[in-house]
Design a protein around this motif. Structure first.
Motif, PDB file in Angstrom:
ATOM      1  N   MET A   1       0.856  -1.380  -0.032  1.00  0.00           N
ATOM      2  CA  MET A   1      -0.007   0.102   0.041  1.00  0.00           C
ATOM      3  C   MET A   1       0.958   1.174   0.118  1.00  0.00           C
ATOM      4  O   MET A   1       1.923   1.376   0.642  1.00  0.00           O
ATOM      5  CB  MET A   1      -0.930  -0.048   1.148  1.00  0.00           C
ATOM      6  CG  MET A   1      -1.991   1.013   1.218  1.00  0.00           C
ATOM      7  SD  MET A   1      -3.310   0.875   2.648  1.00  0.00           S
ATOM      8  CE  MET A   1      -3.900  -0.352   2.369  1.00  0.00           C
ATOM      9  N   LEU A   2       0.636   2.229  -0.908  1.00  0.00           N
ATOM     10  CA  LEU A   2       1.237   3.357  -0.926  1.00  0.00           C
ATOM     11  C   LEU A   2       0.791   4.434   0.170  1.00  0.00           C
ATOM     12  O   LEU A   2      -0.493   4.835  -0.097  1.00  0.00           O
ATOM     13  CB  LEU A   2       1.120   4.089  -2.500  1.00  0.00           C
ATOM     14  CG  LEU A   2       1.957   3.270  -3.294  1.00  0.00           C
ATOM     15  CD1 LEU A   2       1.703   3.736  -4.876  1.00  0.00           C
ATOM     16  CD2 LEU A   2       3.534   3.550  -3.111  1.00  0.00           C
ATOM     17  N   ILE A   3       1.507   5.177   1.132  1.00  0.00           N
ATOM     18  CA  ILE A   3       0.800   5.665   2.122  1.00  0.00           C
ATOM     19  C   ILE A   3       1.771   7.005   2.128  1.00  0.00           C
ATOM     20  O   ILE A   3       2.956   6.675   2.410  1.00  0.00           O
ATOM     21  CB  ILE A   3       0.517   5.082   3.624  1.00  0.00           C
ATOM     22  CG1 ILE A   3      -0.425   3.983   3.241  1.00  0.00           C
ATOM     23  CG2 ILE A   3      -0.015   6.051   4.539  1.00  0.00           C
ATOM     24  CD1 ILE A   3      -0.575   3.249   4.408  1.00  0.00           C
ATOM     25  N   ASP A   4       1.181   8.171   2.042  1.00  0.00           N
ATOM     26  CA  ASP A   4       2.220   9.284   1.877  1.00  0.00           C
ATOM     27  C   ASP A   4       2.605   9.739   3.463  1.00  0.00           C
ATOM     28  O   ASP A   4       2.119   9.301   4.471  1.00  0.00           O
ATOM     29  CB  ASP A   4       1.774  10.396   1.104  1.00  0.00           C
ATOM     30  CG  ASP A   4       0.791  11.321   1.936  1.00  0.00           C
ATOM     31  OD1 ASP A   4       0.302  10.987   2.652  1.00  0.00           O
ATOM     32  OD2 ASP A   4       0.148  12.177   1.163  1.00  0.00           O
ATOM     33  N   HIS A   5       3.453  10.770   3.333  1.00  0.00           N
ATOM     34  CA  HIS A   5       3.858  11.151   4.988  1.00  0.00           C
ATOM     35  C   HIS A   5       2.809  11.926   5.702  1.00  0.00           C
ATOM     36  O   HIS A   5       2.981  11.944   6.992  1.00  0.00           O
ATOM     37  CB  HIS A   5       4.999  12.314   4.613  1.00  0.00           C
ATOM     38  CG  HIS A   5       4.651  13.555   4.101  1.00  0.00           C
ATOM     39  ND1 HIS A   5       4.306  14.578   4.468  1.00  0.00           N
ATOM     40  CD2 HIS A   5       4.395  13.575   2.700  1.00  0.00           C
ATOM     41  CE1 HIS A   5       4.022  15.577   3.433  1.00  0.00           C
ATOM     42  NE2 HIS A   5       4.179  14.973   2.566  1.00  0.00           N
ATOM     43  N   LEU A   6       1.656  12.299   5.274  1.00  0.00           N
ATOM     44  CA  LEU A   6       0.438  12.334   5.917  1.00  0.00           C
ATOM     45  C   LEU A   6      -0.701  11.464   6.062  1.00  0.00           C
ATOM     46  O   LEU A   6      -1.950  11.683   6.590  1.00  0.00           O
ATOM     47  CB  LEU A   6      -0.161  13.828   5.116  1.00  0.00           C
ATOM     48  CG  LEU A   6       0.753  15.126   5.091  1.00  0.00           C
ATOM     49  CD1 LEU A   6       0.125  16.128   4.085  1.00  0.00           C
ATOM     50  CD2 LEU A   6       1.235  15.566   6.358  1.00  0.00           C
ATOM     51  N   GLY A   7      -0.367  10.346   5.581  1.00  0.00           N
ATOM     52  CA  GLY A   7      -1.442   9.291   5.987  1.00  0.00           C
ATOM     53  C   GLY A   7      -2.177   9.025   4.804  1.00  0.00           C
ATOM     54  O   GLY A   7      -3.443   8.171   4.920  1.00  0.00           O
ATOM     55  N   ARG A   8      -2.184   9.759   3.727  1.00  0.00           N
ATOM     56  CA  ARG A   8      -2.995   9.494   2.517  1.00  0.00           C
ATOM     57  C   ARG A   8      -2.977   8.298   1.773  1.00  0.00           C
ATOM     58  O   ARG A   8      -1.567   8.191   1.529  1.00  0.00           O
ATOM     59  CB  ARG A   8      -2.922  10.815   1.757  1.00  0.00           C
ATOM     60  CG  ARG A   8      -3.521  12.077   2.330  1.00  0.00           C
ATOM     61  CD  ARG A   8      -3.217  13.228   1.666  1.00  0.00           C
ATOM     62  NE  ARG A   8      -1.908  13.631   1.420  1.00  0.00           N
ATOM     63  CZ  ARG A   8      -1.309  14.932   0.883  1.00  0.00           C
ATOM     64  NH1 ARG A   8      -2.123  15.672   0.713  1.00  0.00           N
ATOM     65  NH2 ARG A   8      -0.291  15.163   0.804  1.00  0.00           N
ATOM     66  N   ILE A   9      -3.790   7.597   1.557  1.00  0.00           N
ATOM     67  CA  ILE A   9      -3.614   6.147   0.828  1.00  0.00           C
ATOM     68  C   ILE A   9      -3.667   6.799  -0.737  1.00  0.00           C
ATOM     69  O   ILE A   9      -4.680   7.382  -1.252  1.00  0.00           O
ATOM     70  CB  ILE A   9      -4.709   5.235   1.010  1.00  0.00           C
ATOM     71  CG1 ILE A   9      -4.413   4.919   2.447  1.00  0.00           C
ATOM     72  CG2 ILE A   9      -4.491   3.989   0.122  1.00  0.00           C
ATOM     73  CD1 ILE A   9      -5.513   3.935   3.170  1.00  0.00           C
ATOM     74  N   ILE A  10      -2.404   6.354  -1.560  1.00  0.00           N
ATOM     75  CA  ILE A  10      -2.457   6.597  -2.832  1.00  0.00           C
ATOM     76  C   ILE A  10      -2.721   5.406  -3.703  1.00  0.00           C
ATOM     77  O   ILE A  10      -1.935   4.297  -3.497  1.00  0.00           O
ATOM     78  CB  ILE A  10      -1.007   7.224  -3.130  1.00  0.00           C
ATOM     79  CG1 ILE A  10      -0.395   8.075  -2.325  1.00  0.00           C
ATOM     80  CG2 ILE A  10      -1.096   7.597  -4.598  1.00  0.00           C
ATOM     81  CD1 ILE A  10      -1.495   9.534  -2.204  1.00  0.00           C
ATOM     82  N   GLU A  11      -3.670   5.436  -4.519  1.00  0.00           N
ATOM     83  CA  GLU A  11      -4.254   4.359  -5.357  1.00  0.00           C
ATOM     84  C   GLU A  11      -4.516   4.496  -6.734  1.00  0.00           C
ATOM     85  O   GLU A  11      -4.874   3.957  -7.545  1.00  0.00           O
ATOM     86  CB  GLU A  11      -5.420   3.688  -4.667  1.00  0.00           C
ATOM     87  CG  GLU A  11      -6.413   4.885  -4.577  1.00  0.00           C
ATOM     88  CD  GLU A  11      -7.884   3.865  -3.972  1.00  0.00           C
ATOM     89  OE1 GLU A  11      -7.814   2.639  -3.274  1.00  0.00           O
ATOM     90  OE2 GLU A  11      -8.823   4.258  -4.019  1.00  0.00           O
ATOM     91  N   TYR A  12      -4.520   5.903  -7.145  1.00  0.00           N
ATOM     92  CA  TYR A  12      -4.724   6.406  -8.338  1.00  0.00           C
ATOM     93  C   TYR A  12      -3.709   7.058  -9.036  1.00  0.00           C
ATOM     94  O   TYR A  12      -2.779   8.111  -8.672  1.00  0.00           O
ATOM     95  CB  TYR A  12      -5.736   7.414  -8.052  1.00  0.00           C
ATOM     96  CG  TYR A  12      -6.673   8.095  -9.291  1.00  0.00           C
ATOM     97  CD1 TYR A  12      -6.328   7.730 -10.486  1.00  0.00           C
ATOM     98  CD2 TYR A  12      -7.724   8.980  -9.034  1.00  0.00           C
ATOM     99  CE1 TYR A  12      -7.301   8.321 -11.581  1.00  0.00           C
ATOM    100  CE2 TYR A  12      -8.531   9.366  -9.853  1.00  0.00           C
ATOM    101  CZ  TYR A  12      -8.257   8.998 -11.226  1.00  0.00           C
ATOM    102  OH  TYR A  12      -9.004   9.761 -12.337  1.00  0.00           O
ATOM    103  N   LEU A  13      -3.431   6.668 -10.372  1.00  0.00           N
ATOM    104  CA  LEU A  13      -2.426   7.260 -11.012  1.00  0.00           C
ATOM    105  C   LEU A  13      -2.897   7.628 -12.530  1.00  0.00           C
ATOM    106  O   LEU A  13      -3.484   6.945 -13.333  1.00  0.00           O
ATOM    107  CB  LEU A  13      -1.255   6.120 -11.463  1.00  0.00           C
ATOM    108  CG  LEU A  13       0.032   6.546 -11.838  1.00  0.00           C
ATOM    109  CD1 LEU A  13       0.868   7.452 -10.947  1.00  0.00           C
ATOM    110  CD2 LEU A  13       1.003   5.144 -12.174  1.00  0.00           C
ATOM    111  N   ARG A  14      -2.689   9.099 -12.708  1.00  0.00           N
ATOM    112  CA  ARG A  14      -2.963   9.520 -13.968  1.00  0.00           C
ATOM    113  C   ARG A  14      -1.728   9.469 -14.808  1.00  0.00           C
ATOM    114  O   ARG A  14      -0.790  10.329 -14.432  1.00  0.00           O
ATOM    115  CB  ARG A  14      -3.522  10.830 -13.720  1.00  0.00           C
ATOM    116  CG  ARG A  14      -4.893  11.046 -12.914  1.00  0.00           C
ATOM    117  CD  ARG A  14      -5.436  12.475 -12.435  1.00  0.00           C
ATOM    118  NE  ARG A  14      -5.776  13.069 -13.814  1.00  0.00           N
ATOM    119  CZ  ARG A  14      -7.177  13.357 -14.076  1.00  0.00           C
ATOM    120  NH1 ARG A  14      -8.005  13.016 -13.221  1.00  0.00           N
ATOM    121  NH2 ARG A  14      -7.632  13.946 -14.963  1.00  0.00           N
TER     122      ARG A  14
END
Length: 319
Positions: A1-14
């Motif tokens: 799982m991709l989780i950034d330094h603020l805890g946002r889960i990244i699951e979408y790539l444009r």
């Protein structure tokens, strides 16, 4: 799982597959000195496929292909087919101006494309020509109807609202949802690429759009497919839905779930930030790994965007 330094889960790539476009929309191309990227600068299909495979292993689930105009890219249906077969990718969509859908819509559906966003900022033929620089209003309408007939679901219509140009058509555009199962999405005008047309006086805010729509008929909260930032509503007895996207007046950065790939292979954590990671040395020179690049993007993804003009025009970032 991709989780950034603020805890946002990244699951979408444009992913932008080209910076070229056959339209010259006033909010995208006005007074731009951007030179078209050369063929060798553009990512190859196999490179895009490699990025998506790594992204999928790390937690990316949704892919959107953009441009410029992505249907200009030769054999785009081959890329669609490759990406549709990658394990872990559950949603594959594409944003287009609709011009080439008559020719390519069937191929894209067969290749595995699930849904479409089609730009249509006006229902006035003459305004359309002024806006886009192309006399293609009927051709785009035919493309929208074909997309519905082919079974793309949902078909979303993107409307950039500009005060003094098309804000008088908000109701008329929204009423398309009575006639067809479309999701008409109104987007606040954004300052992308030093566009000389943009200033705060040209913005119609999300709240103003909502008030116009509510006066006609009360909006009922609804939901949408795709994991994007739109707040979605509908009117009673409509076939379709209405989305409102507010990048200017009501930031949704706290729940941003996306990263972007520019046509020349830059991993861009935020639309409004020119902070990018060049993936080509990894793809073409084996200098580092894509996993490391994704991890770095998570570290530098900003908490929120600021209204700074970007160096790149929208067509060179990915719409």
């Amino acid at each position: 799982m991709l989780i950034d330094h603020l805890g946002r889960i990244i699951e979408y790539l444009r992913i932008s597959v080209t910076d070229r476009c056959n339209f010259r929309c006033i909010y995208c191309s006005t007074h731009q000195n951007w030179k078209w990227l050369s063929h060798k600068e553009i990512l190859r299909f196999e490179e895009i496929e490699k990025i998506v495979k790594v992204g999928a292993k790390l937690g990316v689930k949704r892919i959107r292909l953009t441009g410029g105009e992505p249907l200009i890219r030769k054999n785009i249906e081959i890329l669609v087919e490759k990406l549709s077969q990658i394990p872990g990718i559950v949603d594959l969509s594409l944003t287009t101006n609709g011009f080439f859908l008559e020719e390519l819509g069937g191929k894209l559906k067969k290749a595995g494309l699930k849904r479409l966003n089609i730009s249509l900022d006006t229902l006035n033929k003459e305004k359309f020509k002024i806006l886009t620089g192309v006399d293609a209003f009927e051709k785009v309408l035919k493309g929208i109807n074909l997309a519905l007939d082919l079974g793309f679901n949902p078909v979303k219509i993107n409307v950039v609202v500009i005060k003094g140009f098309n804000d008088d058509e908000i109701l008329e555009l929204a009423k398309l949802t009575f006639e067809k199962p479309l999701e008409v999405r109104f987007i606040e005008f954004m300052p992308i690429g030093k566009n000389s047309l943009w200033n705060e006086n040209h913005i119609i805010t999300a709240q103003e759009i909502k008030e116009i729509l509510n006066k006609y008929s009360p909006l009922i909260p609804s939901n949408s497919v795709g994991g994007g930032p739109a707040k979605v509503f509908k009117w009673k007895n409509t076939l379709g839905k209405i989305g409102i996207i507010s990048p200017i007046s009501e930031h949704f950065c706290y729940k941003c779930n996306r990263l972007r790939i520019t046509p020349d292979g830059r991993l861009r954590p935020c639309l409004f930030s020119d902070n990018e990671i060049n993936l080509k040395p990894i793809l073409r020179g084996n200098k580092g790994t894509l996993e490391e690049a994704f991890e770095r993007a998570l570290r530098i993804k900003p908490a929120k965007h600021h209204l700074n003009f970007t160096k790149r025009p929208m067509r060179a970032i990915g719409g």
